[in-house]
Scaffold this motif. Structure first.
Motif, short mmCIF file in Angstrom:
data_model
loop_
_atom_site.label_atom_id
_atom_site.label_comp_id
_atom_site.label_asym_id
_atom_site.label_seq_id
_atom_site.Cartn_x
_atom_site.Cartn_y
_atom_site.Cartn_z
N SER A 151 -6.21 27.88 18.47
CA SER A 151 -7.19 28.74 18.52
C SER A 151 -7.84 28.62 20.13
N GLU A 181 -7.53 33.79 19.81
CA GLU A 181 -7.25 33.42 17.89
C GLU A 181 -5.96 34.22 17.61
N THR A 223 -1.03 27.13 14.00
CA THR A 223 -1.50 28.04 14.79
C THR A 223 -2.75 27.38 15.37
N LEU A 230 -9.59 27.73 12.30
CA LEU A 230 -9.59 28.37 10.96
C LEU A 230 -8.61 28.59 9.95
N ASP A 231 -7.92 27.46 10.46
CA ASP A 231 -6.74 27.94 9.32
C ASP A 231 -6.40 27.42 8.52
N THR A 248 -6.52 37.75 17.94
CA THR A 248 -7.96 37.76 18.08
C THR A 248 -8.42 37.70 19.35
N SER A 293 -5.18 26.04 14.37
CA SER A 293 -6.71 26.39 14.71
C SER A 293 -7.74 26.07 14.09
N TRP A 348 -12.67 21.09 18.12
CA TRP A 348 -13.24 22.96 18.64
C TRP A 348 -14.30 22.47 19.20
#
Length: 248
Positions: A202, A193, A200, A222-223, A178, A220, A237
């Motif tokens: 970002s 991302e 993972t 988001l992980d 992304t 990340s 972040w």
């Protein structure tokens, strides 16, 4: 009787010798007084020292951001609760980060990477469950755009290191990442991302003063596979990205 007269004459002679001449008045000599010996503690601070002279001021490399700093860019200027302010004059940037994190640098002074490490939570696979963020920079080719720099990073993430083909835009466009265009520190930036790594990640890419800056958090934010460190990853972040600014 003769002896008495002789003694009296000698007394008169002695008195005449000791009298002041020419009408001068005799000045008594003051008794000798020895100078006091210096104390064995001479040169030590006085009993009530002046704080500016005798009290060392502690230096805290990562002091809590509690006051306004008008000389810094607006992103780093105001105090933010529960954060610390980091200023890297060598790498030309500043940012706030959560106070429970710590800053360290690599042993190689030529490497301008700054590491922001979260608290260790528990052992995990493949790495400890801990949020980490890094800020690195490297020179770019003359005239290279931000999109071209990001394409190159993505290309080397999806092809083997031995692949000598030129960058293929169609393959990059089909990569499962992304990409989001934004602005960070007053400069155009791109957030990617899902780039592969040990965990993972970002990553944010910024070009400033002919250098490519990469801000990366791992795992990340988001992980959800790391539920213990994910809140820390999200906090570092969002704090760094929101406050990151260049000094010039």
């Amino acid at each position: 009787m003769k002896q008495i007269i002789v003694a009296f004459c000698l007394l008169l002679v002695l008195s005449a010798c000791m009298a002041p001449r020419d009408g001068a008045t005799a000045t008594p000599v003051p008794p000798y007084t020895a100078s006091p010996r210096p104390s064995v503690d001479e040169g030590t601070p006085p009993a009530s020292p002046t704080p500016e002279l005798w009290t060392p001021v502690p230096i805290t490399p990562s002091a809590a951001a509690t006051t306004s700093t008008p000389h810094l860019p607006i992103g780093c200027r105001s105090a933010i609760q529960d954060t610390l302010l980091h200023i890297s004059r060598d790498a030309d940037y500043c940012f706030h980060y959560p106070s429970r994190f710590s800053i360290h640098y690599p042993d190689n002074p030529e490497n301008r990477t700054t590491y922001v490490d979260g608290p260790f939570l528990e052992s995990g696979v493949p790495e400890p469950d801990q949020a980490n963020m890094s800020i690195s920079s490297s020179p770019i080719a003359a005239g290279q755009t931000l999109a071209q720099a990001v394409d190159a990073v993505i290309w080397w993430a999806i092809v083997p290191i031995t692949d000598t083909r030129p960058i293929a835009p169609t393959l990059i466009a089909s990569a499962p990442f992304t990409r989001t265009i934004t602005t960070i520190g007053g400069e155009p930036a791109e957030i990617v991302e899902g780039l592969p790594g040990r965990l993972t990640t970002s990553q944010t890419f910024i070009i400033h003063d002919d250098r490519l800056y990469i801000l990366m958090v791992s795992p990340s934010h988001l992980d959800l596979a790391y539920p213990k460190s994910q809140p820390d990853a999200k906090a570092v972040w969002e704090t760094v990205i929101a406050t990151f600014a260049f000094l010039k």
